[in-house]
Design a protein around this motif. Structure first.
Motif, PDB file in Angstrom:
ATOM      1  N   UNK A 358       0.529  -1.237   0.247  1.00 45.79           N
ATOM      2  CA  UNK A 358      -0.141   0.094  -0.109  1.00 45.79           C
ATOM      3  C   UNK A 358       0.620   1.115  -0.386  1.00 45.79           C
ATOM      4  N   UNK A 359       0.469   2.417  -0.250  1.00 48.94           N
ATOM      5  CA  UNK A 359       0.306   3.709   0.322  1.00 48.94           C
ATOM      6  C   UNK A 359       0.585   4.789   1.829  1.00 48.94           C
ATOM      7  N   UNK A 360       1.067   5.606   2.042  1.00 48.11           N
ATOM      8  CA  UNK A 360       0.881   5.372   3.045  1.00 48.11           C
ATOM      9  C   UNK A 360       1.741   7.192   3.130  1.00 48.11           C
ATOM     10  N   UNK A 361       2.660   7.239   2.158  1.00 45.67           N
ATOM     11  CA  UNK A 361       3.255   9.072   1.994  1.00 45.67           C
ATOM     12  C   UNK A 361       3.456   8.950   0.577  1.00 45.67           C
ATOM     13  N   UNK A 362       3.297  10.633   0.336  1.00 47.83           N
ATOM     14  CA  UNK A 362       3.513  10.785  -0.314  1.00 47.83           C
ATOM     15  C   UNK A 362       4.803  11.669   0.048  1.00 47.83           C
ATOM     16  N   UNK A 363       5.656  12.020   0.678  1.00 47.23           N
ATOM     17  CA  UNK A 363       6.648  12.668   0.874  1.00 47.23           C
ATOM     18  C   UNK A 363       7.961  12.481   0.273  1.00 47.23           C
ATOM     19  N   UNK A 364       8.996  12.772   0.187  1.00 47.98           N
ATOM     20  CA  UNK A 364      10.457  12.286  -0.459  1.00 47.98           C
ATOM     21  C   UNK A 364      10.978  11.787   1.136  1.00 47.98           C
ATOM     22  N   UNK A 365      11.032  10.069   0.915  1.00 50.45           N
ATOM     23  CA  UNK A 365      11.925   9.984   2.104  1.00 50.45           C
ATOM     24  C   UNK A 365      11.773   8.624   1.984  1.00 50.45           C
ATOM     25  N   UNK A 366      12.692   7.664   2.820  1.00 49.26           N
ATOM     26  CA  UNK A 366      12.431   6.313   2.418  1.00 49.26           C
ATOM     27  C   UNK A 366      11.850   5.304   2.581  1.00 49.26           C
ATOM     28  N   UNK A 367      10.422   5.329   3.432  1.00 50.67           N
ATOM     29  CA  UNK A 367       9.158   5.113   3.271  1.00 50.67           C
ATOM     30  C   UNK A 367       8.608   4.799   2.281  1.00 50.67           C
ATOM     31  N   UNK A 368       8.542   6.240   1.424  1.00 54.12           N
ATOM     32  CA  UNK A 368       8.043   6.568  -0.264  1.00 54.12           C
ATOM     33  C   UNK A 368       8.783   5.490  -0.829  1.00 54.12           C
ATOM     34  N   UNK A 369       9.896   5.532  -1.225  1.00 51.96           N
ATOM     35  CA  UNK A 369      10.879   5.073  -1.655  1.00 51.96           C
ATOM     36  C   UNK A 369      11.026   3.091  -1.312  1.00 51.96           C
ATOM     37  N   UNK A 370      10.537   2.696  -0.321  1.00 54.26           N
ATOM     38  CA  UNK A 370      10.342   1.874  -0.183  1.00 54.26           C
ATOM     39  C   UNK A 370       8.589   0.823  -0.752  1.00 54.26           C
ATOM     40  N   UNK A 371       7.677   2.206  -0.375  1.00 56.35           N
ATOM     41  CA  UNK A 371       6.110   1.701  -0.412  1.00 56.35           C
ATOM     42  C   UNK A 371       6.398   1.317  -2.099  1.00 56.35           C
ATOM     43  N   UNK A 372       7.360   2.114  -2.805  1.00 58.67           N
ATOM     44  CA  UNK A 372       7.062   1.959  -4.450  1.00 58.67           C
ATOM     45  C   UNK A 372       7.752   0.735  -4.755  1.00 58.67           C
ATOM     46  N   UNK A 373       8.833   0.463  -4.684  1.00 57.88           N
ATOM     47  CA  UNK A 373       9.730  -0.722  -4.525  1.00 57.88           C
ATOM     48  C   UNK A 373       9.459  -1.943  -5.069  1.00 57.88           C
ATOM     49  N   UNK A 374      10.136  -3.065  -5.397  1.00 50.58           N
ATOM     50  CA  UNK A 374       9.674  -3.753  -5.685  1.00 50.58           C
ATOM     51  C   UNK A 374       9.498  -4.933  -4.643  1.00 50.58           C
ATOM     52  N   UNK A 375      10.333  -4.420  -3.319  1.00 53.90           N
ATOM     53  CA  UNK A 375      10.410  -5.607  -2.399  1.00 53.90           C
ATOM     54  C   UNK A 375       9.448  -4.830  -1.392  1.00 53.90           C
ATOM     55  N   UNK A 376       8.021  -4.224  -1.706  1.00 55.37           N
ATOM     56  CA  UNK A 376       7.144  -4.180  -1.627  1.00 55.37           C
ATOM     57  C   UNK A 376       5.846  -4.377  -1.694  1.00 55.37           C
ATOM     58  N   UNK A 377       6.287  -5.501  -2.902  1.00 52.81           N
ATOM     59  CA  UNK A 377       5.344  -6.138  -3.620  1.00 52.81           C
ATOM     60  C   UNK A 377       5.378  -7.675  -3.917  1.00 52.81           C
ATOM     61  N   UNK A 378       4.308  -8.329  -4.434  1.00 52.18           N
ATOM     62  CA  UNK A 378       4.378  -9.523  -4.486  1.00 52.18           C
ATOM     63  C   UNK A 378       5.349  -9.967  -5.871  1.00 52.18           C
ATOM     64  N   UNK A 379       6.223  -9.935  -6.126  1.00 48.05           N
ATOM     65  CA  UNK A 379       7.135 -10.276  -7.616  1.00 48.05           C
ATOM     66  C   UNK A 379       7.842  -9.979  -7.400  1.00 48.05           C
ATOM     67  N   UNK A 380       8.508 -10.701  -8.368  1.00 42.32           N
ATOM     68  CA  UNK A 380      10.609 -11.300  -8.326  1.00 42.32           C
ATOM     69  C   UNK A 380      11.228  -9.862  -9.001  1.00 42.32           C
ATOM     70  N   UNK A 381      12.279 -10.781  -8.757  1.00 40.98           N
ATOM     71  CA  UNK A 381      14.033  -9.465  -8.943  1.00 40.98           C
ATOM     72  C   UNK A 381      15.163  -9.899  -8.967  1.00 40.98           C
ATOM     73  N   UNK A 382      15.882  -9.544  -9.646  1.00 39.70           N
ATOM     74  CA  UNK A 382      17.239 -10.087  -9.283  1.00 39.70           C
ATOM     75  C   UNK A 382      17.477  -9.259  -8.419  1.00 39.70           C
ATOM     76  N   UNK A 383      18.476  -9.786  -7.770  1.00 39.98           N
ATOM     77  CA  UNK A 383      18.108  -8.933  -5.534  1.00 39.98           C
ATOM     78  C   UNK A 383      19.386  -7.707  -6.370  1.00 39.98           C
TER      79      UNK A 383
END
Length: 520
Positions: A358-383
């Motif tokens: 989900x999305x908890x903030x639109x601020x340009x911070x660590x949490x925003x970067x995490x929530x947009x990242x592949x690590x916050x979703x149910x999918x795959x990526x090269x490490x």
């Protein structure tokens, strides 16, 4: 320095010429002495058109006590006067203060609302964010709904709305496009029609038709592919139909029907939506509310299937799964997109099971970067790689390419090519039957890869030899080199997080996940 240049280059190369032109034009104009302040110019007169509105959807309770506002789960009580530029909770909170949604909450009394309008008008000389086009668009529609609901005949309020309309007309967000320009078009259309400004109305309606045609996919989805924004924009389209009830608008009704159809298709049995891309609970009207509002205006959901929005839904009596089988979009403004291609959300027996962070903030911070990242979703990526290069709060540089390879009634296979060379490609296949969901990931890269599964906070997980177990579901993992259950935080609204669990899986070349529903 080189990294920053690369990010800018791969971001800007996707922009439309119109976006760049208008950004430069507005910058130069706003710096010049010829910039017009439409709140000081001579006023073009006009009277409110006689319109009888059907009851629109009540807005959430955000005006909680006199001079006390609660937005984004943060509350502020103003002592001695409202600061309409209040910024200590961030820009998005300030915008919400200037949207005036609270005028149309169910318990807003006429005199209380009028007092807030006049307080705002008295502050016009010092307004900052409230004069921006997006805030003006939402405020203008909210003021008009309040004025018509309470039969307000107040020249000061009418004059301010007209100035808002003129200011908006001169500052349309062509530099941003997407939902911002669409909101501008809604406001020009509603405001021009209601305030008897024929030229502005015709301009707004033309822009609205143009943007709806561009922004609404054939299957009815808004092309930014956020179910939350789908609800917000459908609400605004229904408001437009409401105001234009005496105007021929069959084309707009058809668009509303398609949008409602997509939303109905994507909504779970419990009435919730998948909180994918920039979506979060507590912001938009529900699908049920929108369906009832649409019905009062004679709009019925068109029977269409999920198509070129690239979301797919599989369901039977025991589970529902929504899968994201597309990439970021639109290319020229993917600000609300996440690195979630291949991700999915699963409800079991009408309850959330595997969820999006989900999305908890639109601020340009660590949490925003995490929530947009592949690590916050149910999918795959090269490490060592994100599928697309996300930066800032809303920027994307290089993007992965996603295409559907084949699909049937009970399966879909799609391919993802990351922008780091064709060896960085993934193929994910979803296959479903009565009580099992099978997911197969294959990749050409020899690098170590990771897959993630995020669970509802209500789910108890047990690690087993074969995978993960719960009372509702057994999850079997094949070809995993390692997996573990870890603590995580998922979103319960803007600025609200709750503790939950995720499974992190390490694999090489191929991973098989089998989700088996327990019929107890």
């Amino acid at each position: 320095m080189l990294k920053k240049v690369s990010l800018l280059y791969y971001t800007l190369r996707h922009l439309k010429i119109k976006q760049i032109t208008y950004r430069l034009y507005y910058f130069a104009r706003n710096k010049s002495k010829f910039q017009k302040d439409h709140y000081k110019l001579p006023l073009q007169q006009g009277e409110l058109k006689a319109i009888r509105l059907s009851p629109p959807i009540d807005k959430p309770l955000s005006y909680t006590a006199p001079h006390t506002f609660r937005f984004l789960n943060l509350e502020k009580a103003f002592e001695g006067g409202i600061d309409w530029n209040y910024s200590q909770y961030g820009k998005l909170w300030t915008y919400n203060l200037n949207y005036f949604d609270f005028l149309n909450q169910s318990n807003m009394a006429r005199e209380e609302g009028l007092g807030l309008l006049h307080d705002y008008i008295a502050s016009k000389a010092v307004l900052l964010d409230g004069k921006e086009a997006y805030a003006t668009s939402l405020r203008l529609v909210n003021w008009l709904k309040f004025v018509y609901k309470h039969d307000v005949n107040d020249q000061k309020i009418q004059d301010f709305m007209l100035r808002d309309l003129q200011n908006l007309n001169a500052n349309l967000e062509y530099h941003l496009l997407t939902n911002h320009l669409l909101e501008n078009a809604f406001a020009l259309t509603i405001g021009g029609y209601s305030l008897n400004q024929e030229k502005i109305f015709e301009k707004g309606l033309g822009l609205l038709i143009e943007q709806l045609d561009e922004q609404i996919c054939k299957d009815g989805a808004h092309y930014e592919k956020s179910p939350m924004y789908q609800q917000i924009l459908l609400d605004r389209l229904l408001d437009t139909l409401n105001f234009l009830s005496d105007y021929e608008h069959s084309w707009l009704s058809d668009k509303a029907s398609k949008m409602l159809s997509w939303l109905s298709n994507i909504t779970f049995f419990d009435g919730s939506i998948p909180y994918v891309n920039d979506s979060t609970p507590g912001i938009a009207p529900s699908t049920l509310q929108l369906s009832k509002y649409a019905g009062s205006l004679g709009v019925v959901a068109e029977k269409t299937k999920l198509g070129n929005s690239f979301y797919r839904k599989f369901s039977n009596g025991s589970y529902e799964m929504v899968a994201d089988c597309g990439g970021v979009g639109p290319d020229y403004q993917p600000g609300h997109s996440h690195n979630d291609a291949g991700s999915f959300v699963l409800h079991v027996k009408n309850k959330p099971f595997i969820v999006d962070t989900g999305t908890s903030t639109y601020k340009n911070n660590v949490r925003r970067a995490y929530e947009r990242s592949v690590k916050a979703h149910n999918t795959t990526h090269p490490i060592n790689y994100e599928p697309s290069e996300l930066w800032g709060s809303f920027r994307i540089a290089r993007r992965e390419f996603v295409e559907i390879v084949k699909e049937s009634a009970d399966s879909i296979e799609f391919k993802r090519i990351l922008p780091y060379g064709r060896q960085y490609s993934f193929t994910r296949t979803f296959r479903v039957d009565k009580d099992t969901i099978s997911i197969c990931d294959r990749t050409k890269t020899k690098d170590e890869c990771k897959a993630y599964l995020h669970f509802s906070s209500q789910i108890d997980l047990t690690k087993t030899d074969y995978g993960i177990s719960s009372s509702e579901v057994d999850i079997y993992l094949s070809n995993a080199s390692h997996f573990n259950v870890e603590a995580c935080e998922i979103v319960n609204g803007f600025n609200q997080l709750q503790t939950s669990k995720k499974v992190v899986i390490t694999f090489f070349e191929q991973l098989n996940i089998s989700i088996k529903i327990n019929h107890v």
